[in-house]
Design an enzyme around this catalytic site. Structure first.
Site, short mmCIF file in Angstrom:
data_model
loop_
_atom_site.label_atom_id
_atom_site.label_comp_id
_atom_site.label_asym_id
_atom_site.label_seq_id
_atom_site.Cartn_x
_atom_site.Cartn_y
_atom_site.Cartn_z
N ARG A 166 30.95 33.61 42.87
CA ARG A 166 31.81 33.03 43.92
C ARG A 166 31.01 32.35 45.03
O ARG A 166 31.42 32.37 46.20
CB ARG A 166 32.72 34.11 44.54
CG ARG A 166 33.81 34.64 43.63
CD ARG A 166 34.77 33.53 43.21
NE ARG A 166 35.97 34.07 42.63
CZ ARG A 166 36.11 34.38 41.35
NH1 ARG A 166 35.11 34.21 40.51
NH2 ARG A 166 37.26 34.88 40.90
N SER A 239 42.93 35.87 44.50
CA SER A 239 42.16 36.98 45.07
C SER A 239 41.84 36.68 46.52
O SER A 239 41.25 35.64 46.81
CB SER A 239 40.83 37.15 44.34
OG SER A 239 41.03 37.37 42.98
N GLU A 335 37.35 36.01 50.10
CA GLU A 335 36.82 34.85 49.39
C GLU A 335 37.59 33.60 49.84
O GLU A 335 37.16 32.48 49.64
CB GLU A 335 36.86 35.04 47.86
CG GLU A 335 38.21 34.89 47.21
CD GLU A 335 38.11 34.57 45.71
OE1 GLU A 335 37.27 35.15 45.02
OE2 GLU A 335 38.91 33.74 45.25
N1 EPU Z 1 42.67 46.99 39.53
C1 EPU Z 1 43.35 48.07 40.05
N2 EPU Z 1 44.36 47.84 40.93
C2 EPU Z 1 44.73 46.59 41.29
C3 EPU Z 1 44.04 45.50 40.75
C4 EPU Z 1 43.01 45.71 39.88
O1 EPU Z 1 43.05 49.21 39.74
O2 EPU Z 1 45.67 46.46 42.07
C5 EPU Z 1 41.61 47.23 38.57
C6 EPU Z 1 42.18 47.30 37.14
O3 EPU Z 1 41.55 48.35 36.44
C7 EPU Z 1 41.72 46.01 36.52
C8 EPU Z 1 40.45 45.71 37.28
O4 EPU Z 1 40.67 46.22 38.59
O5 EPU Z 1 41.51 46.11 35.16
C9 EPU Z 1 40.11 44.26 37.36
O6 EPU Z 1 41.26 43.51 37.76
P1 EPU Z 1 41.48 42.02 37.25
O7 EPU Z 1 41.25 41.93 35.80
O8 EPU Z 1 42.79 41.54 37.78
O9 EPU Z 1 40.27 41.27 37.90
P2 EPU Z 1 39.72 41.24 39.39
O10 EPU Z 1 38.31 41.69 39.37
O11 EPU Z 1 40.65 41.91 40.31
C10 EPU Z 1 38.71 38.83 39.15
C11 EPU Z 1 38.81 37.54 39.87
C12 EPU Z 1 40.12 36.84 39.53
C13 EPU Z 1 40.16 36.61 38.05
C14 EPU Z 1 40.05 37.95 37.33
C15 EPU Z 1 40.00 37.83 35.83
C16 EPU Z 1 37.50 37.94 41.88
C17 EPU Z 1 37.52 38.14 43.35
N3 EPU Z 1 38.69 37.78 41.30
O12 EPU Z 1 39.75 39.66 39.66
O13 EPU Z 1 40.10 35.58 40.17
O14 EPU Z 1 41.37 35.97 37.65
O15 EPU Z 1 38.82 38.61 37.75
O16 EPU Z 1 38.72 37.51 35.39
O17 EPU Z 1 36.42 37.90 41.28
C18 EPU Z 1 40.80 34.39 42.11
O18 EPU Z 1 39.61 34.23 42.38
O19 EPU Z 1 41.70 33.89 42.83
C19 EPU Z 1 41.18 35.18 40.96
C20 EPU Z 1 42.42 35.48 40.70
#
Ligand code: EPU
Length: 339
Positions: A166, A239, A335
């Site tokens: 990022r 995010s 971010e």
């Molecule tokens: N999780 C929770 N509670 C929540 C949300 C997430 O426990 O409310 C846990 C779950 O276990 C889940 C894990 O966190 O499996 C990861 O969540 P997710 O797959 O939604 O990914 P993220 O790390 O929260 C990142 C990016 C997203 C991108 C996804 C998929 C960042 C800041 N965000 O989110 O990017 O779509 O991975 O690869 O790195 C964005 O930047 O706007 C964005 C949506």
């Protein structure tokens, strides 16, 4: 020729958080020439300015007391093509998701995992957008921009962009010093089929599809639509926070109390933690007050249900940062750019 600068222009429809705010002055540029022209305009000598792309990674706190420059430089052109790769030049004002669909339709692989990310092509290198095991840096060959000081056009190669999670040179040394005008991508003719992310494999199985740029794109669209609110219906900017990176020592300590902590290897000594998990554990998932809150399906996303103000969202984000820090001794940072 006089330039059509509009006074007191509403930004409501130009930011995906759907925040109501006005720009003191507004100008839309569609070509490099009109961008150069406005940059030399006398107004820019006295007023501050801000370049608006897709408006999907900003939170507008107040009316903008300056000139908003809306980037509408368009065009997708194949400039080189060989057996393995196709090089494509894309105007920075193109919509990112439409560019992904264009690639998938042409069976060009490399950006399909990044389907449905809101925003413009010009924003993709700035924060090195990423999702489902891919990042923009994996396909960006070079980035063209106008240097605001010298008003000259410059170019950086992939390695010169200093990409990381990022982040890039455009968030560091070149922050507020340039305007990205064109991005060149190197796309693969042989599908990459990056299904390293478990959710994609399960979705492909559910769709009964073999991995291909098209099926992966469809899978990502399905997953994102389930988890993330559609900004047309509920204002948000994806995010809100970055996933924090902490030492493995700290992770071990937290894991003793929370064995289920969601983490990913970052380096030999550090791990990335899912900020969504931290925020959920701190009790914020699904929180709502008036028109602002935390999305109930993904705690990393702050939302505007209607008439929330930018400042209400900022206050909420500060409370979340504070309580995550209190509970886990971990600092999380937005971010999203706060204007
Ligand atoms: N999780 C929770 N509670 C929540 C949300 C997430 O426990 O409310 C846990 C779950 O276990 C889940 C894990 O966190 O499996 C990861 O969540 P997710 O797959 O939604 O990914 P993220 O790390 O929260 C990142 C990016 C997203 C991108 C996804 C998929 C960042 C800041 N965000 O989110 O990017 O779509 O991975 O690869 O790195 C964005 O930047 O706007 C964005 C949506």
């Amino acid at each position: 020729m006089s330039i059509p600068i509009v006074k007191n222009y509403p930004l409501d429809k130009l930011n995906t958080f759907n925040i109501s705010a006005n720009a003191k002055f507004f100008y839309e540029f569609k070509t490099l020439e009109s961008l150069k022209e406005i940059l030399n305009h006398k107004l820019l000598k006295t007023e501050k300015s801000f370049v608006l792309g897709g408006g999907s990674n900003i939170l507008i706190s107040n009316d903008f007391d300056g000139v908003v420059l809306k980037n509408s430089i368009r065009g997708i052109h194949i400039i080189k093509d060989n057996t393995h790769h196709t090089e494509v030049e894309v105007g920075s004002g193109e919509n990112w998701h439409e560019f992904v669909l264009w690639c998938v339709k042409k069976n060009l692989s490399g950006v399909e995992n990044l389907a449905l990310i809101p925003g413009s092509v010009g924003a993709s290198p700035i924060q090195n957008i990423g999702a489902y095991g891919c990042e923009a840096k994996d396909t960006i060959k070079k980035v063209q921009f106008i240097d605001l000081k010298s008003k000259t056009i410059k170019e950086l190669t992939n390695s010169e962009c200093d990409f990381s999670y990022r982040s890039s040179i455009f968030k560091k040394d070149l922050k507020e010093k340039c305007i990205i005008t064109k991005v060149t991508f190197l796309l693969n003719k042989t599908p990459i089929n990056n299904t390293s992310y478990g959710a994609i494999t399960s979705e492909l199985a559910a769709l009964k599809s073999q991995a291909s740029p098209q099926s992966i794109c469809n899978a990502v669209i399905n997953i994102r639509s389930r988890k993330l609110p559609d900004p047309q219906k509920i204002g948000n900017s994806g995010s809100f926070f970055k996933n924090p990176i902490i030492s493995n020592k700290k992770l071990k300590k937290i894991r003793a109390e929370h064995p289920e902590i969601v983490n990913y290897k970052y380096s030999k000594t550090h791990s990335k933690i899912a900020a969504g998990w931290l925020i959920e554990m701190a009790g914020w998932k699904g929180y709502r007050k008036d028109d602002f809150g935390v999305y109930d399906k993904q705690a990393l996303v702050l939302v505007n249900y209607g008439n929330a103000s930018g400042n209400e969202i900022i206050e909420l984000s500060k409370k979340i940062q504070y309580s995550v820090n209190e509970k886990f001794d971990i600092k999380i940072y937005p971010e999203v750019n706060i204007i």
